[in-house]
Every structure is written in C-alpha cells, then in structure tokens.
Write an enzyme that holds these catalytic residues in place. Structure first.
Site, PDB file in Angstrom:
ATOM      1  N   SER A   1       0.877  -1.307   0.151  1.00 37.80           N
ATOM      2  CA  SER A   1       0.104  -0.055  -0.073  1.00 37.80           C
ATOM      3  C   SER A   1       0.776   1.401   0.123  1.00 37.80           C
ATOM      4  O   SER A   1       1.698   1.285  -0.793  1.00 37.80           O
ATOM      5  CB  SER A   1      -0.961  -0.191   1.102  1.00 37.80           C
ATOM      6  N   THR A   2       0.691   2.051   1.014  1.00 38.83           N
ATOM      7  CA  THR A   2       1.660   3.308   0.898  1.00 38.83           C
ATOM      8  C   THR A   2       3.125   3.097   0.880  1.00 38.83           C
ATOM      9  O   THR A   2       3.574   2.302   1.807  1.00 38.83           O
ATOM     10  CB  THR A   2       1.158   4.063   2.293  1.00 38.83           C
TER      11      THR A   2
ATOM     12  N   HIS B   1      -2.438  -1.273  -3.376  1.00 43.76           N
ATOM     13  CA  HIS B   1      -3.585  -0.406  -3.148  1.00 43.76           C
ATOM     14  C   HIS B   1      -3.551   0.781  -3.873  1.00 43.76           C
ATOM     15  O   HIS B   1      -2.550   1.586  -3.873  1.00 43.76           O
ATOM     16  CB  HIS B   1      -3.732  -0.170  -1.662  1.00 43.76           C
TER      17      HIS B   1
ATOM     18  N   ASP C   1      -4.677  -5.166   5.656  1.00 40.02           N
ATOM     19  CA  ASP C   1      -4.703  -6.106   4.437  1.00 40.02           C
ATOM     20  C   ASP C   1      -3.284  -7.235   4.093  1.00 40.02           C
ATOM     21  O   ASP C   1      -2.438  -6.466   4.558  1.00 40.02           O
ATOM     22  CB  ASP C   1      -4.925  -5.139   3.288  1.00 40.02           C
TER      23      ASP C   1
ATOM     24  N   MET D   1      -0.375   1.058   5.085  1.00 40.86           N
ATOM     25  CA  MET D   1      -1.117   1.094   6.389  1.00 40.86           C
ATOM     26  C   MET D   1      -2.276   0.135   6.408  1.00 40.86           C
ATOM     27  O   MET D   1      -2.706  -0.350   5.505  1.00 40.86           O
ATOM     28  CB  MET D   1      -1.973   2.542   6.196  1.00 40.86           C
TER      29      MET D   1
END
Length: 361
Positions: A176-177, A203, A299, A296
């Site tokens: 993600s991030t 993501h 998941d 973050m």
C-alpha cells in the site's frame, strides 16, 4: 494532544477550500496555510514548518515536481499528491521524487465531485501519525532502467546465482503506502530471467495501474502488465491487479488464469491482498511465497493465514525500511511469517526461497 499541521498547495481556489474542509473534519488535523503555486508553497513551508503537504502537480510559476525536488533535498516532509487521472504516469514520477502517496481527483474540472475523495484523503492523512519519515529521507534511488533484454550479469549483491530445487512457482506481493517505489526496487533488482511468476495487489485507485505496470515493465526483466480476465500465470510474467478491482485466480484446462472481479462491501482496501492470497493458496498450496510490504492497515493478514495453512511461505518487510509499518506489522502479529526482511535484501531473499542460491566460490 499535538495536531498534524498541513499546508494545502493547489492552483484552484475551489480545490484549496474543499481540501481544507475535508482535512479539518479530521480530529488532530489543522490546515495552517495554503498556496496557489510552487513558489508560494515553498515560502509557506519554510515559514510554517508543517507536518504534511498536499500537492497538486500542474501549477503556474513552479510545478509540483520542482517543489518536491527542492523540499526533499532541503527539508524533507511527507507530501501527498492530489492529482487528476490524466496525470497517471506523472504521479509515479512524483512518488520517485519522494511523495509518500497520492489520491486521484475524480475529475480535472472544478466540481463538487472532488468531495468523493474525502474518506481516502482523511485516512491517508491519519497514516502520517505512523509514517517512517527517516525511511523517506534515506530512500535509496531506484535502479536505472536498462534496455530489455539484458544479458545475464552479476545478480543481487554481486553474487552469481544457480538454480535450486525449490517448488515455489508463485511470488505474491501485497503493498500500500510506499509500495510503488518498493516494488520497482525489488523487480529491478533481478538481473536475470527467473522461473517464477509475480502477482501483485497494490492499493491503488482505478485508472493508474496500467501506467504503473508499463513503468515497471520498462525497468525490469519481467513482462509486467495490468491483469485482465484470462491472463495466464506464467514464469517471468508479472500481473498487477487493476486499481479499484480485485484479482483472483482460476484453474482452466491445466493452466491458471487471472479473473478481475468487483470488490465486496467487506473489502476495505482495494485491490485486496487478502482476496488475492486466499485465492492463490487454494490453487498453489506449498508452491506459493507471499510477501507483505509497506502499507497502512491490516490487509494481507488473513491471506497470510491462508497461505500458511496451505503450506506456503511468508516474508514481511522490516520496520526499518517500511514507509508505513502497518501491513507488515499485522502480518507479523499472526505469528506465521517465516522471515522479516528489509527492502534492500528482499529481492535476494525471494530468490533464495525460490531455490535460486549463491553458487560456490
């Protein structure tokens, strides 16, 4: 309790007002200033010393890229790019320059549609509380892309590699991030064609993953593409889940193919790492290696359990290199991760787990 102090930089007065309202609805967030272009933005950053900047890329006088270069070289701080979908490839350039994340404007026009991004923006601003800014400051430059194909050279860490007998066929990565530069770093580190497939759920909103796949394709030896229904899983191929959708897999006539599906209401993070890993575990069992990178949220933790139950292995990124340690932390908390690895060693660890080992001296 200390607040996150934000400067909003956008050449549209409407966008500045709307983004400010979204941000100030978040507890512990305070917009301390705004700017209409990069030059004014630099002055506001110097004077106000904010904890976070939201940044448009296309602005008069000084654009977002120039501003990013200046602040990352002089006084680095978290920057979230808020960009229209027409600027998809430019967003990844901004991430390479040091932006921590981005949000897609629903339209390039001045419109109330901008309010659609409120939830995404607020969640990503909250993640700043857990951001590893030291990692952003010390981020190693990405490897310089070379023309494809490349001749076999000294692989990761300069150690020649030899094939082993590992049954691993699939490397499934969730991020993600901070994920886009991390993924590019890993894929660019492989210096020869390798006998496994890589499947990625990063993501990302709809409209950006095709440009992301094309960017990775230019800088690695793998064939990288945004997945579509029917794409076969094959050695040397990377499939990336399309933004805003989930990627699952089906056995078909002795082969395994991707299927792109709409997310369920229960999927908080999309494309879902949990959905991808659970789907793959049911097909590949012990032949899968799952990798949970920076990001973050939680998941991937359910998917890790599915992979381990099926006999596969799991790696997680170490806190020292993760931009946001949320996803790796939750994976590690399951007690099922086989090894925690910093990003700089991840490509090497993947090759070792897939039976590609250092040749004797």
């Amino acid at each position: 309790m200390r607040k996150i102090r934000v400067v909003v930089i956008d050449d549209s007065a409407y966008n500045r007002r709307t983004i400010t309202k979204m941000l100030e609805s978040v507890e512990r967030v305070q917009v301390v200033g705004y700017a209409a272009d990069g030059e004014e933005g630099i002055r506001k950053i110097i004077d106000l010393k904010p904890d976070l900047v939201t940044l448009d890329l296309e602005m008069p006088r000084m654009d977002g890229f120039t501003l990013l270069r200046i602040i990352m070289n002089s006084s680095p701080l978290p920057v979230i790019v808020i960009s229209s979908k027409s600027e998809d490839d430019r967003v990844f350039k901004a991430l390479e320059l040091g932006a921590v994340d981005f949000i897609a404007k629903p339209t390039g026009r001045i419109s109330d549609e901008l309010l659609i991004i409120a939830g995404d923006l607020q969640e990503k601003v909250r993640s700043v509380f857990n951001l590893n800014m030291d990692r952003i400051i010390k981020r190693e430059p990405l490897l310089t892309p070379e023309p494809f194909p490349r001749k076999k050279k000294k692989p990761v860490d300069g150690i020649p590699m030899a094939r082993g007998t590992s049954p691993v066929q699939i490397v499934a990565i969730g991020a993600s991030t901070g994920g886009p530069p991390a993924l590019q770093s890993i894929l660019s580190s492989f210096t020869e064609k390798l006998p496994f497939s890589v499947l990625i759920s990063q993501h990302m909103p709809a409209g950006f993953t095709r440009a992301f796949a094309e960017r990775l394709n230019r800088s690695s030896l793998f064939e990288v593409k945004e997945a579509k229904d029917g794409d076969l899983v094959a050695p040397g191929r990377v499939l990336i889940a399309p933004g805003g959708r989930n990627m699952i897999f089906q056995e078909l006539n002795g082969e395994v193919a991707a299927k792109v599906v709409a997310p369920s209401p229960q999927d908080r993070y999309i494309p879902s790492v949990d959905v991808m890993l659970t789907s793959l575990a049911g097909i590949y069992g012990p032949r899968i290696l799952a990798v949970v990178l920076t990001g973050m949220g939680n998941d991937g933790s359910k998917g890790v359990r599915a992979v381990k139950k099926a006999g596969g292995e799991v790696l997680a990124e170490a806190e020292e290199s993760a931009i946001v340690f949320g996803m790796p932390r939750e994976a590690i908390a399951t007690g099922l991760v086989d090894k925690v690895v910093p990003l700089s060693r991840m490509a090497r660890e993947i090759t070792l787990r897939c039976g590609i080992v250092p040749e004797p001296a």
